[in-house]
Design a protein around this motif. Structure first.
Motif, short mmCIF file in Angstrom:
data_model
loop_
_atom_site.label_atom_id
_atom_site.label_comp_id
_atom_site.label_asym_id
_atom_site.label_seq_id
_atom_site.Cartn_x
_atom_site.Cartn_y
_atom_site.Cartn_z
N PHE A 94 22.88 -14.72 -42.75
CA PHE A 94 22.60 -12.80 -43.34
C PHE A 94 21.35 -12.36 -42.38
O PHE A 94 22.66 -10.89 -41.69
CB PHE A 94 21.26 -12.90 -44.65
N ASP A 95 20.83 -12.86 -41.74
CA ASP A 95 20.47 -13.07 -40.08
C ASP A 95 21.66 -12.02 -39.30
O ASP A 95 21.56 -11.07 -38.06
CB ASP A 95 19.44 -13.78 -39.49
N LEU A 98 22.63 -9.06 -40.81
CA LEU A 98 21.86 -8.15 -40.43
C LEU A 98 21.75 -7.16 -38.56
O LEU A 98 21.66 -6.17 -38.70
CB LEU A 98 20.93 -8.04 -40.58
N LEU A 99 22.54 -8.35 -37.95
CA LEU A 99 22.03 -7.81 -36.43
C LEU A 99 23.38 -6.36 -36.15
O LEU A 99 22.48 -5.55 -34.87
CB LEU A 99 22.53 -9.01 -35.42
N GLY A 100 24.43 -6.39 -36.98
CA GLY A 100 25.21 -5.17 -37.04
C GLY A 100 24.46 -3.99 -36.88
O GLY A 100 24.47 -2.81 -36.50
N LYS A 102 21.34 -3.36 -35.52
CA LYS A 102 20.43 -3.30 -34.69
C LYS A 102 20.97 -1.49 -34.15
O LYS A 102 19.68 -0.65 -33.50
CB LYS A 102 20.73 -4.05 -33.67
N PRO A 103 21.58 -1.24 -33.65
CA PRO A 103 21.99 0.34 -32.56
C PRO A 103 21.22 1.25 -33.54
O PRO A 103 21.13 2.51 -33.03
CB PRO A 103 23.24 0.36 -32.71
N LEU A 105 18.44 0.40 -35.94
CA LEU A 105 17.57 0.02 -35.87
C LEU A 105 15.87 0.97 -35.02
O LEU A 105 16.14 0.98 -34.10
CB LEU A 105 16.89 -1.68 -35.93
N SER A 109 13.57 -3.47 -39.99
CA SER A 109 14.64 -3.25 -41.08
C SER A 109 14.47 -2.40 -42.15
O SER A 109 13.45 -3.45 -43.11
CB SER A 109 16.01 -4.68 -40.83
N ARG A 149 29.95 -8.61 -39.49
CA ARG A 149 28.73 -7.56 -38.74
C ARG A 149 28.95 -6.41 -38.02
O ARG A 149 28.72 -5.54 -38.10
CB ARG A 149 28.13 -9.31 -37.67
N GLN A 153 27.42 -2.31 -38.48
CA GLN A 153 27.39 -1.82 -37.75
C GLN A 153 28.15 0.04 -37.80
O GLN A 153 27.73 1.05 -37.88
CB GLN A 153 28.48 -2.15 -36.36
#
Lengths: 255, 370
Positions: A94-95, A98-100, A102-103, A105, A109, A149, A153
């Motif tokens: 999940f983490d 979720l990084l996807g 990031k651009p 955020l 989150s 991911r 994005q």
């Protein structure tokens, strides 16, 4: 015109050139497959498109705006990239997905970010692995995490470097069907490198056949000929039609 | 081409209909567990702080301590013991533990190396050499047998700057080595050992030319001891540690992205080289500050991040504050124990952390081998 790659030239510092004035265009919703044997610069080409590598000359335009001049975050909002080698880490699936977000955020989150991650995990059939550490996943599962991911994005262009390399037959089909749907429904342009010519023929709209860093041929699946494949891959093949689908049948390596 | 057979899609869809639980809610609960863990650690630190202030040659009852801390006690003697001696020392231990552990966690993530820490990468030794250089050559401090402190640093900024320069020099060398292809964790830790030895040699060189008093000063200085910090040092450390923690917090998503691989991080818009460089500079700066005030305190920066990662996973949103809290708790407990163990003699805390840390370091090495 959405994505325009124009006369990219790039090479190593020792002077060996990988890409010789390579170019192509991509429309929204289109899947373009980059075909060619190992080491012809397919990965370098993908990395030049989202400015992870800087070409010696040539340019990449997204809606007539130079990608190289965009801020890194803006590039990441427009281009999703899945690399050939997926790396696991001590974070949960999940983490990792979720990084996807990031651009997009700012500090935290949001609930919407979590819900999008939730959706992508389900879409790729990873729901049961959501809270499993990614370094405990199999190669194929990890590859699906990376694709999920790239999907969260929400890019306009997806760059996929052999996304099916460590997947079994069923997963290969599933992933490419998902990518086809994303292209069709969300009008995302997809540039994908594949080694499996039959998968490529089945899912792509257009191909770009690369030989020694140059465009050898380009066109729609129907325009791919046995001569082109033989010339680029050094293998004699037949192209047959089976149940309405084009299939490449390898014969033997050209002497 | 969009005409796909429905078999595969069905399998994906049926899986989502089977699993009705909302994943993002489950994930939220999973995160809440980590927040509770951090809150528990904060409470532990607060408890240890009160214990550290109450324990000593004169044992002060906890209610008295609390009353004095909030300023409602009238006993002047108590006030002097707490505010002039015990509280600065306890806060110094707390801040140093937090700073060193956070710096270690950052280095492990930045260098993608589980053996990264200020101590193993030679940064502590480099900072100590820089500080010794400032004390000996630049005349930034002198020995002064006082009531509470052994060494008084008359120009703290010069000492910090000199220790900082030492740390920075070493960290730049390490970044250069880490940037080279094929630099394995073992190579980097060994180069850290080599650089640390080089700095120790430099310190020995300075010691050779020192007179009796200076020599004693330098020897005492190299024992990391929270007892030598006054309010001024505590204030400077507090600012540095807070700034470093804030910086690491701002970069938590970057570190998470880099944990998924440099390529992935780049594709998510992370400027990997810049994040690495700034992270190393921040970790070095906070290490330099702590080392220049308290001396070398080893292993806290190495062990605490591992403890936290093992307990709550690798998510840097939680690893950074978690490591800082575990570091604070560990050093505070060790400092209190060091003052109690051989009472009335007071041990420097670094001796105790080395006793605790070396076996832990070995256990990490062995568990990695498996």
């Amino acid at each position: 015109m959405m994505l325009e790659v124009d006369k990219l030239r790039m090479g190593y510092s020792n002077g060996r050139i990988i890409l010789h004035d390579l170019g192509f265009t991509l429309q929204p919703g289109q899947i373009l497959t980059i075909l060619g044997p190992n080491g012809v610069g397919k990965t370098s080409l993908l990395r030049c498109v989202n400015a992870m590598l800087r070409p010696w000359s040539g340019q990449v335009l997204l809606d007539n705006i130079k990608v190289a001049a965009m801020a890194k975050q803006k590039i990441a909002r427009n281009f999703g990239y899945v690399s050939q080698r997926a790396e696991g880490a001590g974070m949960t699936a999940f983490d990792a997905v979720l990084l996807g977000r990031k651009p997009h955020l700012r500090w935290h989150s949001s609930r919407a970010d979590l819900q999008k991650t939730d959706g992508a995990l389900r879409r790729l059939g990873l729901a049961h692995l959501a809270l499993r550490r990614t370094d405990e996943l199999s190669g194929g599962e990890l590859q699906k995490v990376c694709i999920a991911r790239a999907l969260v994005q929400e890019p306009r262009v997806l760059l996929l470097d052999e996304p099916t390399s460590s997947l079994d037959l069923k997963n290969q089909l599933e992933i490419l069907q998902i990518i086809r749907r994303v292209a069709d429904e969300q009008r995302v342009g997809v540039v994908i490198t594949l080694h499996d010519l039959n998968l490529a023929l089945r899912f792509m709209d257009r191909f770009l056949l690369v030989r020694q860093g140059r465009v050898f041929a380009a066109g729609s699946p129907e325009q791919l000929t046995t001569e082109m494949i033989s010339a680029v891959y050094d293998v004699q093949v037949d192209i047959v039609r089976h149940k309405g689908r084009l299939l490449v049948v390898p014969d033997q390596p050209a002497s | 081409m969009a005409a796909c057979p429905s078999i595969a899609w069905n399998s994906v869809d049926s899986m989502s209909s089977l699993d009705e639980e909302r994943l993002w809610v489950a994930y939220g609960n999973y995160l809440a567990g980590k927040v509770i863990f951090l809150a528990g650690l904060s409470l532990l630190c607060a408890g240890l702080l009160i214990m550290a202030v109450s324990l000593g040659p004169v044992r002060l009852p906890v209610p008295e301590v609390l009353r004095t801390l909030v300023g409602s006690a009238s006993d002047e003697r108590l006030r002097i013991i707490i505010f002039n001696i015990r509280l600065p020392q306890a806060l110094a231990a707390l801040l140093a533990g937090a700073g060193l552990a956070a710096a270690g966690a950052a280095m492990q993530s930045i260098l993608r190396n589980p053996l990264g820490s200020p101590f193993t990468l030679g940064l502590s030794q480099a900072g100590a050499f820089g500080a010794a250089f400032a004390v000996m050559v630049l005349g930034s401090g002198f020995m002064q047998p006082g009531q509470t402190t052994v060494l008084t640093i008359v120009k703290p900024w010069l000492t910090t700057a000199s220790a900082f320069a030492g740390c920075m020099l070493i960290s730049l060398v390490i970044i250069a080595i880490a940037g080279r292809r094929g630099a394995t964790p073992e190579v980097m830790v060994l180069s850290g050992v080599a650089l640390g030895a080089l700095c120790s040699a430099g310190t020995m060189f300075l010691q050779y030319f020192a007179d009796d008093v200076q020599l004693a000063a330098m020897l005492f200085w190299s024992f990391g001891d929270s007892g030598r910090a006054g309010w001024r040092e505590v204030a400077i450390m507090a600012v540095m540690v807070a700034a470093a923690l804030l910086f690491f917090a701002c970069n938590r998503w970057n570190y998470n992205a880099m944990a998924a691989g440099d390529e992935t991080a780049r594709s998510l818009g992370v400027r990997v080289e810049r994040v690495r460089l700034l992270g190393m500079i921040t970790a070095s700066a906070v290490t330099a500050c702590i080392v220049s005030f308290l001396g070398i305190i080893g292993f806290v920066g190495l062990i605490c991040p591992h403890v936290v990662r093992r307990l709550i996973g690798d998510d840097h949103r939680f690893v950074m504050p978690g490591a800082a809290l575990v570091g604070a708790a560990l050093l505070l407990a060790a400092d209190t124990a060091a003052r109690q163990l051989l009472a009335p003699h007071v041990l420097p805390v670094a001796i105790l952390t080395a006793f605790l840390g070396a076996p832990a370091f070995l256990s990490i090495l062995i568990s990695r081998q498996r």
